[in-house]
Design a protein around this motif. Structure first.
Motif, PDB file in Angstrom:
ATOM      1  N   SER A  34       0.874  -1.245  -0.089  1.00 32.18           N
ATOM      2  CA  SER A  34       0.091  -0.108   0.060  1.00 32.18           C
ATOM      3  C   SER A  34       0.657   1.398  -0.097  1.00 32.18           C
ATOM      4  O   SER A  34       0.359   2.332  -0.344  1.00 32.18           O
ATOM      5  CB  SER A  34      -1.065   0.090   1.175  1.00 32.18           C
ATOM      6  N   THR A  35       2.105   1.141   0.255  1.00 33.62           N
ATOM      7  CA  THR A  35       2.969   2.305   0.411  1.00 33.62           C
ATOM      8  C   THR A  35       4.245   2.262  -0.515  1.00 33.62           C
ATOM      9  O   THR A  35       4.855   3.219  -0.614  1.00 33.62           O
ATOM     10  CB  THR A  35       3.534   2.734   1.937  1.00 33.62           C
ATOM     11  N   CYS A  36       4.457   1.142  -0.815  1.00 34.41           N
ATOM     12  CA  CYS A  36       5.837   0.992  -1.515  1.00 34.41           C
ATOM     13  C   CYS A  36       5.945   1.823  -2.641  1.00 34.41           C
ATOM     14  O   CYS A  36       4.878   1.762  -3.697  1.00 34.41           O
ATOM     15  CB  CYS A  36       6.088  -0.527  -1.884  1.00 34.41           C
ATOM     16  N   GLY A  37       6.996   2.322  -3.061  1.00 36.03           N
ATOM     17  CA  GLY A  37       7.268   3.243  -4.288  1.00 36.03           C
ATOM     18  C   GLY A  37       8.555   2.626  -5.309  1.00 36.03           C
ATOM     19  O   GLY A  37       8.950   1.538  -5.070  1.00 36.03           O
ATOM     20  N   THR A  38       8.374   3.181  -6.386  1.00 33.63           N
ATOM     21  CA  THR A  38       9.412   2.462  -7.268  1.00 33.63           C
ATOM     22  C   THR A  38      10.815   2.578  -6.969  1.00 33.63           C
ATOM     23  O   THR A  38      11.459   1.595  -7.432  1.00 33.63           O
ATOM     24  CB  THR A  38       9.127   3.319  -8.640  1.00 33.63           C
ATOM     25  N   PHE A  39      11.032   3.455  -6.201  1.00 36.52           N
ATOM     26  CA  PHE A  39      12.504   3.300  -5.826  1.00 36.52           C
ATOM     27  C   PHE A  39      12.815   2.017  -4.969  1.00 36.52           C
ATOM     28  O   PHE A  39      13.829   1.354  -5.411  1.00 36.52           O
ATOM     29  CB  PHE A  39      12.935   4.508  -4.998  1.00 36.52           C
ATOM     30  N   PHE A  40      12.036   1.767  -4.089  1.00 37.73           N
ATOM     31  CA  PHE A  40      12.352   0.478  -3.083  1.00 37.73           C
ATOM     32  C   PHE A  40      12.175  -0.745  -4.043  1.00 37.73           C
ATOM     33  O   PHE A  40      12.795  -1.983  -3.830  1.00 37.73           O
ATOM     34  CB  PHE A  40      11.604   0.620  -2.072  1.00 37.73           C
ATOM     35  N   ARG A  41      11.070  -0.817  -5.035  1.00 40.36           N
ATOM     36  CA  ARG A  41      10.769  -2.080  -5.783  1.00 40.36           C
ATOM     37  C   ARG A  41      12.184  -2.143  -6.579  1.00 40.36           C
ATOM     38  O   ARG A  41      12.340  -3.389  -6.790  1.00 40.36           O
ATOM     39  CB  ARG A  41       9.516  -1.887  -6.574  1.00 40.36           C
ATOM     40  N   ASP A  42      12.832  -1.274  -7.186  1.00 46.87           N
ATOM     41  CA  ASP A  42      13.887  -1.422  -7.549  1.00 46.87           C
ATOM     42  C   ASP A  42      15.230  -2.022  -6.868  1.00 46.87           C
ATOM     43  O   ASP A  42      16.116  -2.664  -7.347  1.00 46.87           O
ATOM     44  CB  ASP A  42      14.549  -0.117  -8.515  1.00 46.87           C
ATOM     45  N   VAL A  43      15.293  -1.471  -5.582  1.00 45.69           N
ATOM     46  CA  VAL A  43      16.422  -2.015  -4.904  1.00 45.69           C
ATOM     47  C   VAL A  43      16.019  -3.279  -4.185  1.00 45.69           C
ATOM     48  O   VAL A  43      17.117  -4.090  -4.068  1.00 45.69           O
ATOM     49  CB  VAL A  43      16.633  -0.897  -3.651  1.00 45.69           C
ATOM     50  N   VAL A  44      14.884  -3.683  -3.754  1.00 46.21           N
ATOM     51  CA  VAL A  44      14.421  -4.840  -3.008  1.00 46.21           C
ATOM     52  C   VAL A  44      13.641  -5.699  -4.021  1.00 46.21           C
ATOM     53  O   VAL A  44      12.743  -5.426  -4.552  1.00 46.21           O
ATOM     54  CB  VAL A  44      13.725  -4.595  -1.835  1.00 46.21           C
ATOM     55  N   ARG A  79      12.828  11.421   7.305  1.00 50.62           N
ATOM     56  CA  ARG A  79      11.942  11.229   8.144  1.00 50.62           C
ATOM     57  C   ARG A  79      10.364  11.146   8.017  1.00 50.62           C
ATOM     58  O   ARG A  79       9.869  10.087   8.414  1.00 50.62           O
ATOM     59  CB  ARG A  79      12.212  12.146   9.419  1.00 50.62           C
ATOM     60  N   HIS A  80      10.055  12.013   7.210  1.00 51.69           N
ATOM     61  CA  HIS A  80       8.722  12.078   6.747  1.00 51.69           C
ATOM     62  C   HIS A  80       8.264  10.827   5.649  1.00 51.69           C
ATOM     63  O   HIS A  80       7.281  10.512   5.874  1.00 51.69           O
ATOM     64  CB  HIS A  80       8.400  13.432   6.134  1.00 51.69           C
ATOM     65  N   VAL A  81       9.354  10.550   4.811  1.00 53.61           N
ATOM     66  CA  VAL A  81       8.925   9.663   3.983  1.00 53.61           C
ATOM     67  C   VAL A  81       8.725   8.271   4.624  1.00 53.61           C
ATOM     68  O   VAL A  81       8.022   7.638   4.450  1.00 53.61           O
ATOM     69  CB  VAL A  81      10.155   9.635   2.712  1.00 53.61           C
ATOM     70  N   LEU A  82       9.614   8.181   5.520  1.00 56.10           N
ATOM     71  CA  LEU A  82       9.744   6.754   6.344  1.00 56.10           C
ATOM     72  C   LEU A  82       8.433   6.801   7.200  1.00 56.10           C
ATOM     73  O   LEU A  82       7.746   5.687   7.282  1.00 56.10           O
ATOM     74  CB  LEU A  82      10.907   6.708   7.042  1.00 56.10           C
ATOM     75  N   GLN A  83       7.933   7.892   7.532  1.00 57.73           N
ATOM     76  CA  GLN A  83       6.872   7.958   8.377  1.00 57.73           C
ATOM     77  C   GLN A  83       5.459   7.295   7.415  1.00 57.73           C
ATOM     78  O   GLN A  83       4.962   6.547   7.860  1.00 57.73           O
ATOM     79  CB  GLN A  83       6.554   9.292   8.790  1.00 57.73           C
ATOM     80  N   TYR A  84       5.486   7.934   6.328  1.00 57.89           N
ATOM     81  CA  TYR A  84       4.697   7.875   5.331  1.00 57.89           C
ATOM     82  C   TYR A  84       4.721   6.143   4.922  1.00 57.89           C
ATOM     83  O   TYR A  84       3.724   5.455   4.976  1.00 57.89           O
ATOM     84  CB  TYR A  84       4.645   8.147   3.888  1.00 57.89           C
ATOM     85  N   LEU A  85       5.908   5.508   4.766  1.00 56.31           N
ATOM     86  CA  LEU A  85       5.986   4.163   4.440  1.00 56.31           C
ATOM     87  C   LEU A  85       5.715   3.318   5.469  1.00 56.31           C
ATOM     88  O   LEU A  85       5.114   2.024   5.463  1.00 56.31           O
ATOM     89  CB  LEU A  85       7.435   3.788   4.074  1.00 56.31           C
TER      90      LEU A  85
END
Length: 140
Positions: A34-44, A79-85
């Motif tokens: 529900s929160t994953c973005g394209t950046f982390f889908r490319d890394v993990v 910090r804000h981005v991680l809070q959203y994740l």
């Protein structure tokens, strides 16, 4: 030396090194559908056999921080981005328009479209600026 590390479960922890700040985070948080973005889908990359994380530093990282992924972004904004994740739509957003506008750029970088929409809606409500109107809906 940049490596790829494999984990056996989504409960494994990574250390995200963002703008000089260290953020320990579980793989499952980064891969939350529900929160994953394209950046982390490319890394993990998650498969039946293992979870592979690309771009992990090991031997060359300062203080030999285990399973460190370097991300060249603003650590305070992250910090804000991680809070959203972690929290998705339940994330509290700042009331400062400068921070909100900077976070729109971070949402773009990390490919977090839903977060970007949340930020722009908040900016529309605070500023009334036309550039944010396209994402606003009266049903929200």
């Amino acid at each position: 030396m940049v490596n790829e590390v494999s984990f056996n479960c989504e409960d494994a922890w990574l250390n995200l090194f963002v703008g000089g700040d260290l953020y320990p985070v579980q793989v499952k948080t980064l891969m939350n559908p529900s929160t994953c973005g394209t950046f982390f889908r490319d890394v993990v990359k998650v498969s039946d056999a293992a979870i592979k994380v690309r771009g992990v530093q090991w031997e060359t990282s300062p203080n030999h921080i285990k399973y460190r992924v370097d991300i060249d972004r603003d650590g305070l904004l992250f910090r804000h981005v991680l809070q959203y994740l972690r929290n998705g739509k339940q994330t509290s957003l700042p009331d400062d328009t400068y921070t909100l506008e900077a976070l729109v750029g971070e949402a773009d970088f990390f490919g977090l479209e839903k977060y970007r929409e949340m930020l722009k809606k908040k900016l529309w409500k605070l500023t009334g600026k036309r550039q944010y109107y396209a994402c606003y809906s009266d049903s929200d």
